[in-house]
Design an enzyme around this catalytic site. Structure first.
Site: not given
Length: 151
Positions: A46, A51, A88-89, A130-131, A134
């Site tokens: 995701g 991000q 997480c990226l 999670h997304e 953000h």
């Protein structure tokens, strides 16, 4: 399409609230395409627009079942609880246990401006939460249970 730079947790843009997308323009479509390519290149499941430095309420997810694009996603229903390890990226190399709903229902727009409903359990429920977090400047480490490994 282009690979965009993924912002790291020290970047203050990740702590800001994203703005609603008022109109689906060619630049929004390009952003969706670039976000998907960036997510796949980074081996993520995701990616949210903040991000990649864009404060718009846009998310892409692919847990291995095909790409889902969400514009202005809103979590409208949750059920149950599951605790699992998240990463997480934007926080490479770190992970922590997080308590998320077992089931999540999200309403959003697709790239054509049509209202869609996405439901998920297990990994999809985690990815949806999670997304969308953000988009409100919340990182998984804010919800971590216990220690954050790798930080």
């Amino acid at each position: 399409m282009a690979i965009r730079q993924i912002r790291l947790s020290t970047d203050e843009i990740l702590r800001k609230k994203s703005k609603e997308v008022k109109e689906i323009t060619p630049s929004v479509l390009t952003l969706l395409d670039d976000m998907a390519e960036t997510m796949y290149e980074a081996n993520g499941v995701g990616l949210a627009a903040p991000q990649v430095g864009i404060l718009k309420r846009i998310v892409v997810i692919d847990i291995g079942e095909g790409l889902i694009e969400l514009i202005n996603p809103v979590v409208v229903e949750t059920k149950g609880s599951q605790i699992g390890s998240e990463g997480c990226l934007s926080i490479p190399g770190a992970s922590a246990e997080v308590d998320r709903p077992e089931y999540v229902k999200v309403e959003a727009l697709n790239r054509n401006g049509e209202k869609i409903v996405v439901e998920g359990t297990e990994l999809m429920a985690v990815a949806l939460c999670h997304e969308t977090d953000h988009l409100d400047g919340v990182l998984y480490i804010d919800k971590a249970i216990g220690e954050i490994e790798g930080l």
